[in-house]
Write a protein that holds these residues in place. Sequence first.
Motif, PDB file in Angstrom:
ATOM      1  N   ALA A 151     -13.737   5.938 -14.025  1.00  0.00           N
ATOM      2  CA  ALA A 151     -14.367   7.257 -13.962  1.00  0.00           C
ATOM      3  C   ALA A 151     -15.292   7.376 -12.767  1.00  0.00           C
ATOM      4  O   ALA A 151     -15.940   6.408 -12.355  1.00  0.00           O
ATOM      5  CB  ALA A 151     -15.143   7.515 -15.249  1.00  0.00           C
ATOM      6  N   THR A 152     -15.355   8.565 -12.234  1.00  0.00           N
ATOM      7  CA  THR A 152     -16.258   8.859 -11.121  1.00  0.00           C
ATOM      8  C   THR A 152     -16.990  10.161 -11.417  1.00  0.00           C
ATOM      9  O   THR A 152     -16.567  10.962 -12.266  1.00  0.00           O
ATOM     10  CB  THR A 152     -15.497   8.993  -9.797  1.00  0.00           C
ATOM     11  N   LEU A 153     -18.093  10.380 -10.707  1.00  0.00           N
ATOM     12  CA  LEU A 153     -18.823  11.623 -10.828  1.00  0.00           C
ATOM     13  C   LEU A 153     -17.991  12.749 -10.231  1.00  0.00           C
ATOM     14  O   LEU A 153     -17.534  12.664  -9.087  1.00  0.00           O
ATOM     15  CB  LEU A 153     -20.164  11.519 -10.100  1.00  0.00           C
ATOM     16  N   LEU A 154     -17.768  13.787 -11.011  1.00  0.00           N
ATOM     17  CA  LEU A 154     -16.958  14.909 -10.568  1.00  0.00           C
ATOM     18  C   LEU A 154     -17.730  15.767  -9.569  1.00  0.00           C
ATOM     19  O   LEU A 154     -18.972  15.748  -9.546  1.00  0.00           O
ATOM     20  CB  LEU A 154     -16.558  15.763 -11.772  1.00  0.00           C
ATOM     21  N   PRO A 155     -17.020  16.533  -8.742  1.00  0.00           N
ATOM     22  CA  PRO A 155     -17.718  17.510  -7.899  1.00  0.00           C
ATOM     23  C   PRO A 155     -18.529  18.465  -8.783  1.00  0.00           C
ATOM     24  O   PRO A 155     -18.086  18.834  -9.877  1.00  0.00           O
ATOM     25  CB  PRO A 155     -16.576  18.247  -7.193  1.00  0.00           C
ATOM     26  N   GLU A 156     -19.690  18.846  -8.338  1.00  0.00           N
ATOM     27  CA  GLU A 156     -20.578  19.664  -9.166  1.00  0.00           C
ATOM     28  C   GLU A 156     -19.902  20.942  -9.638  1.00  0.00           C
ATOM     29  O   GLU A 156     -20.198  21.463 -10.716  1.00  0.00           O
ATOM     30  CB  GLU A 156     -21.861  19.984  -8.408  1.00  0.00           C
ATOM     31  N   SER A 157     -18.982  21.452  -8.820  1.00  0.00           N
ATOM     32  CA  SER A 157     -18.271  22.682  -9.207  1.00  0.00           C
ATOM     33  C   SER A 157     -17.392  22.471 -10.433  1.00  0.00           C
ATOM     34  O   SER A 157     -16.988  23.443 -11.080  1.00  0.00           O
ATOM     35  CB  SER A 157     -17.420  23.178  -8.043  1.00  0.00           C
ATOM     36  N   GLU A 158     -17.097  21.207 -10.769  1.00  0.00           N
ATOM     37  CA  GLU A 158     -16.245  20.911 -11.916  1.00  0.00           C
ATOM     38  C   GLU A 158     -17.047  20.467 -13.139  1.00  0.00           C
ATOM     39  O   GLU A 158     -16.471  20.172 -14.187  1.00  0.00           O
ATOM     40  CB  GLU A 158     -15.224  19.826 -11.543  1.00  0.00           C
TER      41      GLU A 158
END
Length: 875
Positions: free
Chosen positions: A323-330
């Motif tokens: 898992a990774t940090l998603l783009p803030e828009s998501e």
Amino acid sequence: MKPSRLLALAAAAAIGASVLTVTPSFAADATNLTVHYYKPGGDYQHAITTAAVGGTAGQRTDSSVDDFGSVDTFTFPGEQADAYLGFTMTEDAAFPDDRRIVRADGGTAEAWVVDGDARAYEAPQLIDPSLLVKRDRKAYVAVEDLTDLVGLTFSYGKNGYLFDGAATGTADILTVHRDRDYFEIDVNRDRIGSNVTGNMLNDYTDLVFDDVDGFAEGGKYYLSFGAVEKLFQVRTLVKGDSAFLLHPQFAAHDQLETADPESVGFSPDKLAELDDYIQAQVDDGGPAVAVVVTKDGKVVKNSAYGYAKKYGTTVVDGEIQPATLLPESEWEPATTDTLFDLASNSKMYATNYAIQRLVSQGELDLDRTLQSFPGWQNFTDADSVYTGKWTVGGPGGITAVRTGKETVTIRDILHHNGGLIPDPEYPNRASAGDLWYQTDDADDRTGIIDVISKTPLMYTPRTTFAYSDVDFMILGLLVEQITGKRLDQYLQDEFYGPLGLEHTMYRPLDHGIDPSQIAATELNGNTRDGNISFGALPDGSPVPMRHYTLQGEVHDEKAYYSMAGVAGHAGLFSNTADMAVLTQLMLNGGIYGDQQFFSQDVAQQFTTPFSLNPATVDSATIGLGWRVHSKSASAYYYFNWGPSRSTYGHQGWTGTLTIIDPLNQMTITILTNMRHSPVVSPPNGFEGAQYPVADLVPISAHVYRALNGESTQYNPIASVSPVDGVTVANGTSEQDAIAALSPTTSVTDADGATHTVGLSWALADYDASTAGRYDAVGRFSLPVGVTQSDPETELSVTATVTVEEAAVTLPTVPPTGPGTSPGSDPGAPDSTGGAQASGGDLANTGLAIGGWAALALLAAALGAAILVRRRRASH
């Protein structure tokens, strides 16, 4: 007699015996309800509807008004002597739709209610007015004079610990004990600590102490009525020159409704501080938080903060990537509709509720042994298997062979003292050994019952408290066996459906709930970011384990892998609105929506503190399933920093907490997804858990600190509007003169509010036949809610009544001038068409010169008389 003894006066002596004693004549088979209702200003409409829970409407038998307020009595033919009877005060200014439910005792129920107050009370008790001190529009009473009325004890001494910065032994402390709670007050600084424990002195010390509205004087410590209400959760009521105290009685609220926080005793400004506190941590990267607060049957806060999902896994070439940090828009925002994984709160709002219902219905005997139930015949010492971590002396912690499985009762299991292993790790083959078990079939329970039956004891039954998931796995399975329904279906049929809950369920993805509506939990399945595995199968392949970001599937390993997502210890999802109803159900004694789901007696039985050693029950933190606040120890950690010592509820590993506080008639549900964050300290140290909001208690502490401890009882008169005078004709009667004056005037109070008051007029030395000015005095009573000022204001106004001069009526004088004769017409026209003339111009008036002289003398005499009268009137 001690002054405090004077406080405990019955309301019969204070506000009329009819307030306390109602002895109407009823049929022997009738159950009766009498409701007393007070509202400022009176004007009672007797607008009240009644109906027994699940039964018939009440029949009004009497309506009257006494010194307290309206009195209405209803009879319920055919209802049981201990029936639950509901009433709605439809003329209540704040809560006209609130249906309150009280319980009859011996065929009679009686309740006192106050307009704008959602509670129901016992009979009012008079507070001796000589014991009250008025300051700054508030009423104060000494703690020393509350002993009998409130039921408290007190003592003075020095602080035994660092009290709000005061070194040990340096502060003068008044300690007050009432029931299970205690309060410590620094009488010189007016600072208070409530139920302070060692836990509270180690963490969040800024949330421990608070101001208290009180003062020391004459060797006593005085608390304001507002402080008395907050600390002891009683009601004070000032009516004219009298003050009363009312103790709450049990009253269920048939439906939750949203209300202004101030209407149930919260400071809106202080409650808003909670928003700032949570939002600041969310902005700093903290977890999603959702909070709902109910008080007195009213939802006063329902808010969500942060993001339900910020991290996610992807699949590349068929392989799940970390898992990774998603783009803030998501990022998916959390809302009050977001479902959260309740974790161990499932134990209460699924399994415990089911057990409480079965016990209420007589379907389950808590003292029956587990081994005696069909399918559990192998729950014996002889069938125990010591394997994996669970060997004697192994890493699991079993130190010796323990016996007594056949004696373990359902009550033992609910008390968590059946001796079972807290977490046998059934899905993990490396840990469970031969007890390893996984399934994806929630309808086939034979496999899980088999491995539980084979699981060895860690402790001898009834010797050690050991919180265990297995306990509630067993209880959930028993519910299924007794009812013939899968646990989730039984709960839907018996609880969630009838309660109207649409967001409380197991396996929400199977019910069509979109994953974006559910708060995500662990980032990489159950691997703790790759730090844990379940071992290998005999063929060398890895034991099945999730590696994707969890969203909509229960996080708990045993619930997911060993019970297919439907388990008694975990797996339930819900949102704040539904949790408000589920927690209120306990405060209501099992009643909601005109239905009874379990009995009030069973609810009380399940929340009664229990200890294996009766001598230490005051330090107990467990009831039948429920976690309870202890009376004398550091207590259940999550019930520190505010809740009363009568509080119960539960905490969940995913970051959830429920607080049910009967004393404050309040529930708090906190839902977070603190496990939706990277593991920073393997295996169980999640980054999200490092934020204070993830510790949960600061949130509940802010809620309790928002309860208002100040109020004004006295609103002094500030000014009285003048009244204009009137002028009346000479001869006007005194009654009519008074009627000409304004019947009302306006009074302004210290808050700037205007009140209309009626005037009772009186005229002094009024003479209707003598012209002049007369002073009128109009007296009035203070309007409801307005008190006398200091110095006192004269409760009267003055106005002037002016009597006009009498009208002058002139006599008729016959003409006597020349050219007239008896019978002739002096105004007859002459031959030229004009009037006849005689004696020049004066003769044209028809009055002789002698007549004019007489008239002049008369006018002069009258003028002199009027002047004398005016001068007298002016003096």
